[in-house]
Scaffold this active site. Structure first.
Site, PDB file in Angstrom:
ATOM      1  CB  SER A 238     -26.808  -9.027  49.100  1.00  0.00           C
ATOM      2  OG  SER A 238     -27.159  -8.321  50.270  1.00  0.00           O
TER       3      SER A 238
ATOM      4  CE1 TYR B 217     -22.545  -5.857  48.648  1.00  0.00           C
ATOM      5  CE2 TYR B 217     -24.375  -5.444  50.134  1.00  0.00           C
ATOM      6  CZ  TYR B 217     -23.446  -6.307  49.603  1.00  0.00           C
ATOM      7  OH  TYR B 217     -23.403  -7.622  50.028  1.00  0.00           O
TER       8      TYR B 217
HETATM    9  N1  LIG Z   1     -22.172 -10.354  55.677  1.00  0.00           N
HETATM   10  C1  LIG Z   1     -23.359  -9.980  55.194  1.00  0.00           C
HETATM   11  O1  LIG Z   1     -24.163  -9.353  55.908  1.00  0.00           O
HETATM   12  C2  LIG Z   1     -23.748 -10.344  53.774  1.00  0.00           C
HETATM   13  C3  LIG Z   1     -25.112 -10.281  53.463  1.00  0.00           C
HETATM   14  C4  LIG Z   1     -25.502 -10.587  52.172  1.00  0.00           C
HETATM   15  C5  LIG Z   1     -24.580 -10.955  51.226  1.00  0.00           C
HETATM   16  N2  LIG Z   1     -23.257 -10.994  51.541  1.00  0.00           N
HETATM   17  C6  LIG Z   1     -22.328 -11.374  50.478  1.00  0.00           C
HETATM   18  O2  LIG Z   1     -21.738 -12.607  50.827  1.00  0.00           O
HETATM   19  C7  LIG Z   1     -20.422 -12.694  50.293  1.00  0.00           C
HETATM   20  C8  LIG Z   1     -19.436 -13.020  51.406  1.00  0.00           C
HETATM   21  O3  LIG Z   1     -19.538 -12.038  52.410  1.00  0.00           O
HETATM   22  P1  LIG Z   1     -18.923 -12.219  53.876  1.00  0.00           P
HETATM   23  O4  LIG Z   1     -19.898 -11.637  54.831  1.00  0.00           O
HETATM   24  O5  LIG Z   1     -18.457 -13.598  54.081  1.00  0.00           O
HETATM   25  O6  LIG Z   1     -17.727 -11.171  53.786  1.00  0.00           O
HETATM   26  P2  LIG Z   1     -16.151 -11.317  54.042  1.00  0.00           P
HETATM   27  O7  LIG Z   1     -15.903 -12.089  55.280  1.00  0.00           O
HETATM   28  O8  LIG Z   1     -15.608  -9.938  53.914  1.00  0.00           O
HETATM   29  O9  LIG Z   1     -15.674 -12.214  52.823  1.00  0.00           O
HETATM   30  C9  LIG Z   1     -15.481 -11.745  51.530  1.00  0.00           C
HETATM   31  C10 LIG Z   1     -14.601 -12.734  50.815  1.00  0.00           C
HETATM   32  O10 LIG Z   1     -14.429 -12.293  49.481  1.00  0.00           O
HETATM   33  C11 LIG Z   1     -13.052 -12.353  49.157  1.00  0.00           C
HETATM   34  N3  LIG Z   1     -12.734 -11.371  48.139  1.00  0.00           N
HETATM   35  C12 LIG Z   1     -12.930 -10.035  48.177  1.00  0.00           C
HETATM   36  N4  LIG Z   1     -12.465  -9.470  47.055  1.00  0.00           N
HETATM   37  C13 LIG Z   1     -11.949 -10.477  46.299  1.00  0.00           C
HETATM   38  C14 LIG Z   1     -11.300 -10.547  45.050  1.00  0.00           C
HETATM   39  N5  LIG Z   1     -11.055  -9.431  44.319  1.00  0.00           N
HETATM   40  N6  LIG Z   1     -10.911 -11.753  44.573  1.00  0.00           N
HETATM   41  C15 LIG Z   1     -11.140 -12.864  45.286  1.00  0.00           C
HETATM   42  N7  LIG Z   1     -11.746 -12.885  46.485  1.00  0.00           N
HETATM   43  C16 LIG Z   1     -12.135 -11.689  46.979  1.00  0.00           C
HETATM   44  C17 LIG Z   1     -12.319 -12.100  50.471  1.00  0.00           C
HETATM   45  O11 LIG Z   1     -11.055 -12.743  50.479  1.00  0.00           O
HETATM   46  P3  LIG Z   1      -9.629 -12.077  50.168  1.00  0.00           P
HETATM   47  O12 LIG Z   1      -9.649 -10.704  50.799  1.00  0.00           O
HETATM   48  O13 LIG Z   1      -8.676 -13.025  50.805  1.00  0.00           O
HETATM   49  O14 LIG Z   1      -9.533 -12.063  48.688  1.00  0.00           O
HETATM   50  C18 LIG Z   1     -13.218 -12.848  51.440  1.00  0.00           C
HETATM   51  O15 LIG Z   1     -12.866 -14.213  51.509  1.00  0.00           O
HETATM   52  C19 LIG Z   1     -20.172 -11.364  49.587  1.00  0.00           C
HETATM   53  O16 LIG Z   1     -20.460 -11.496  48.214  1.00  0.00           O
HETATM   54  C20 LIG Z   1     -21.168 -10.432  50.263  1.00  0.00           C
HETATM   55  O17 LIG Z   1     -21.495  -9.350  49.429  1.00  0.00           O
HETATM   56  C21 LIG Z   1     -22.835 -10.712  52.817  1.00  0.00           C
END
Ligand SMILES: NC(=O)c1ccc[n+]([C@@H]2O[C@H](COP(=O)([O-])OP(=O)(O)OC[C@H]3O[C@@H](n4cnc5c(N)ncnc54)[C@H](OP(=O)(O)O)[C@@H]3O)[C@@H](O)[C@H]2O)c1
Length: 255
Positions: free
Chosen positions: A141, A154
């Site tokens: 991130s 975070y």
């Molecule tokens: N959205 C943003 O602004 C942003 C920006 C920078 C980086 N990121 C990073 O990008 C990644 C994805 O984010 P996103 O925006 O797509 O968020 P999201 O829609 O909340 O997706 C998170 C995913 O992680 C899975 N997850 C969470 N805890 C888990 C666990 N213990 N074991 C296995 N899977 C797990 C969730 O699935 P289940 O609940 O089904 O397990 C979900 O599929 C994350 O690492 C986040 O920190 C996001």
């Protein structure tokens, strides 16, 4: 064609960036293993991607909790091969200042974003090396590089993930495994902010309020697809990607 397809494993594939990445890698010709805790969402995505991507390879849904060693071991044991691992599972919990932060939230963030990355990478590394052309893509991130108020827990977890990513590239330099970091800024996904604010939809919606065009999950999937489809001697070290209207986590143009 089936025999020459490479296999990609995407963690956190049940929503957002992970789901978009799974879809995109299927379109790029990979067999894709979609892994996350919510199995019913994965099954639905497998069916959907199968319909949407003509000529897709094998698609499999695997229940995975990256905070459980047993769960990670089961994923590895059931996997005949792995060329690409996208460590995407993760996220943020809370936005309290340090003075009010709950160590339990920080523990969960560290367990998921850092130890999860370690567990899955360690378990799949022998297969990535055996593939002769392995690639680990870590979704970190912008928060892993730039601290912001309310972000300490975070920030700390993602800074740690960035460090692990860098160390892996050093340690794997003599192995046929590439290591790429993708560091996105604001991505408007369905669940990221909803999870961060513990289901408070109003507060989650405010994060994106007035932001003309935040990134969407497909933009990050595009970065993953580009990195993993370069010739195998080319290591894309890191992709920093923000929407045009964002300059840093706390400098966002809103209308
Ligand atoms: N959205 C943003 O602004 C942003 C920006 C920078 C980086 N990121 C990073 O990008 C990644 C994805 O984010 P996103 O925006 O797509 O968020 P999201 O829609 O909340 O997706 C998170 C995913 O992680 C899975 N997850 C969470 N805890 C888990 C666990 N213990 N074991 C296995 N899977 C797990 C969730 O699935 P289940 O609940 O089904 O397990 C979900 O599929 C994350 O690492 C986040 O920190 C996001």
């Amino acid at each position: 064609m089936g025999g020459v397809r490479k296999t990609a494993v995407v963690t956190g594939a049940s929503s957002g960036i992970g789901a978009a990445t799974a879809r995109r890698l299927a379109a790029e010709g990979f067999n894709v293993v979609l892994a996350a805790r919510r199995r019913e969402r994965l099954d639905a995505l497998v069916e959907q991607i199968g319909k949407e991507v003509p000529g897709a390879g094998r698609l499999a849904a695997v229940t995975l909790d990256v905070t459980s060693q047993d769960s990670v071991d089961a994923l590895a044991a059931g996997l005949p091969a792995c060329h690409v691992l996208v460590n995407n599972a993760g996220g943020a919990i809370g936005m309290e200042p340090v003075a009010e932060a709950d160590p339990e939230d920080w523990r969960v963030m560290y367990d998921t974003n850092v130890l999860g990355l370690l567990r899955v990478t360690k378990a799949l590394l022998p297969k990535l090396i055996d593939s002769g052309d392995g690639h680990v893509v870590n979704i970190t991130s912008l928060a892993g590089h730039v601290p912001y108020e309310g972000g300490a827990g975070y920030n700390a977890a993602k800074h740690a993930a960035v460090a692990v990513n860098e160390v892996m590239r050093l340690e794997l330099v003599d192995k046929p495994v590439r290591v790429t970091e993708i560091a996105p800024g604001m991505v408007h996904t369905e669940e990221f902010s909803l999870v961060r604010f513990r289901g408070d939809a109003e507060r989650a919606a405010k994060v994106y309020e007035g932001v003309p065009e935040p990134l969407v999950a497909e933009d990050v999937a595009d970065c993953v697809a580009w990195a993993v489809t370069r010739p195998s001697h080319v290591n894309i070290d890191r992709i920093d990607v923000q929407p045009r209207v964002q300059a840093t986590p706390y400098k966002i143009h809103r209308v």
